[in-house]
Design an enzyme around this catalytic site. Structure first.
Site, PDB file in Angstrom:
ATOM      1  CG  HIS A 140      -0.333   0.257   2.513  1.00  0.00           C
ATOM      2  ND1 HIS A 140      -0.043  -0.742   3.408  1.00  0.00           N
ATOM      3  CD2 HIS A 140       0.074   1.401   3.114  1.00  0.00           C
ATOM      4  CE1 HIS A 140       0.494  -0.230   4.495  1.00  0.00           C
ATOM      5  NE2 HIS A 140       0.580   1.074   4.343  1.00  0.00           N
ATOM      6  CG  ASP A 164      -0.059  -4.057   2.749  1.00  0.00           C
ATOM      7  OD1 ASP A 164       0.091  -3.453   1.674  1.00  0.00           O
ATOM      8  OD2 ASP A 164      -0.048  -3.495   3.856  1.00  0.00           O
ATOM      9  CB  SER A 198       3.364   1.681   6.238  1.00  0.00           C
ATOM     10  OG  SER A 198       2.244   1.939   7.045  1.00  0.00           O
TER      11      SER A 198
END
EC number: 3.4.21.108
Length: 426
Positions: free
Chosen positions: A161, A193, A270
């Site tokens: 993402h 992901d 992230s």
């Protein structure tokens, strides 16, 4: 301190030495008076009394000075001694501090971990090629994230993402030493992901990959990354759970047991590594629910993705395009499961008690359709086009419906609002 001691001494002497000096002088005066009287009484005693008066006067004078000296000298010496001691006390502490040795070396284990692996962590920027900075003329940053080097020849691991679902963009990687390189997306798995990038540089510091299967709850871990675009940031915490099933997080299309940690993770973390005290990556930071509750993809699962990606590269079937198949909205979201709802309601007063379902908007990419439509991080989407939204799959279904606009009902705190978003076509 010395001046105060001398002043007190002078006051003391005036108060207590005065009677003694008065006694000495008074005795001398009385002797003189008696001698004068005797002289007046008879001339035949003049020579004798005169001689005696002289002797007595000399004795009294000696007595007066000796008494004064005997009285004053000890106090003078005492004043000098007290001033010296007082001066020393100002220079030296009243209680000596205990000397601590080797505490920094013995207890700074987090710093040792960071020193061993921080050079392999990178900062990832997504540049919007349609919008440019007014002053520099360079593409503006649409979003950012983190990653870490897993091969010396420039292969980087991050979250999917972070790098996809952003049309008309380019990926840029900044190393820990400040060097910046354009990157190409090499492989992507949206289900897990995970994604890999490639930059054209060699001899990079590589992150060691550990084992997540041996982790225990309560074990110390370190999260490295670039929260809020602040690169080279370090936070520490413990493993809260080693087996947090994806179904508990509302991720029904994933079969992953996530690592839960209380290490501070926020936007920009992230894709960064979650590291054990041996300096080995044991997870990839993926998402945060609230303060103290964050999740990472276990490294054992990541290794399977890397093996499949390597096999695809050999066959020449690796990920070729940086664009998604789905329409682009520009958010990162999390399904509100009953457990997550319970945690959120217990941690904040700003949530309706009647809320039973929805999707939490965790991140909104600047310049995206969601950002232009008015969505904000922390919003909870409950309905899209009059349909209930119970998990993230419902949002993807709404994107695939083909309707131009998405009419959303959201909760912002305790206030219900409506926003309209027009997703971009791939």
């Amino acid at each position: 301190m010395a001046l105060r001691s001398i002043t007190k001494l002078e006051t003391f002497l005036k108060r207590y030495s005065a009677p003694t000096l008065y006694y000495c002088l008074h005795r001398s005066t009385q002797s003189s008076t008696c001698n004068s009287t005797n002289t007046d009484n008879g001339s035949h005693n003049t020579n004798y009394n005169s001689s005696n008066n002289n002797n007595n006067n000399n004795d009294n004078k000696r007595f007066s000075w000796r008494s004064a000296i005997r009285f004053l000298v000890p106090f003078s010496l005492g004043a000098l001694a007290s001033s010296v001691v007082a001066g020393d006390r100002e220079l030296m502490p009243t209680i000596s501090a205990k000397t601590l040795t080797n505490n920094r070396r013995d207890f700074n284990f987090i710093a040792d971990v960071v020193a061993s692996c921080a050079d392999s962590v990178v900062y990832i920027e997504i540049k919007d090629t349609r919008h440019f900075d007014y002053f520099s003329g360079q593409p503006i940053t649409a979003s950012n994230g983190s990653g870490f080097v897993i091969e010396q020849n420039g292969l980087i691991l991050t979250n999917a993402h972070v790098v996809i679902n952003k049309p008309n963009t380019m990926v840029q990687v900044r190393l820990s030493d400040g060097r910046t390189f354009p990157a190409t997306i090499e492989d992507v798995d949206q289900t897990s992901d995970l994604a890999t990038l490639r930059i054209q540089v060699t001899n990079l510091s590589v992150m060691k990959l550990g084992k997540s299967s041996t982790l225990r709850s309560g074990e110390w871990v370190v999260a490295l990354g670039s929260p809020l675009a602040l690169s080279n940031t370090v936070t520490a915490g413990v493993i809260s759970s080693t087996q947090r099933a994806s179904q508990e997080l509302g991720l029904r299309n994933r079969d992953i047991n996530y690592l839960q940690t209380d290490a501070a993770i926020t936007f920009g973390n992230s894709g960064g590594p979650l590291v054990n005290l041996d300096g080995e990556a044991i997870g990839v930071n993926s998402m945060k629910v609230t303060a103290g509750i964050s999740f990472a993809i276990p490294i054992d699962y990541v290794k399977l993705f890397l093996e499949r990606a390597a096999a695809r590269r050999k066959k020449g079937s690796a990920y070729k395009t940086g664009y998604p198949v789905k329409r682009y909205m520009g958010i990162t979201m999390l399904t509100l499961t009953p457990d997550i709802l319970f945690e959120l309601k217990s941690r904040t007063q700003n949530m309706p008690e009647t809320l039973s379902h929805g999707v939490l908007v965790w991140k909104v990419i600047v310049g995206s359709p969601a950002h232009s439509g008015g969505l904000q991080p922390g919003d909870i989407v409950t309905h899209i086009n009059k349909k209930e939204i119970k998990n993230s799959s419902d949002v993807y279904d709404a994107l695939a419906d083909g309707k131009k606009d998405l009419d959303m009902v959201i909760l912002r705190g305790v206030k219900q609002m409506r926003v309209t978003i027009t997703p971009e076509d791939p």
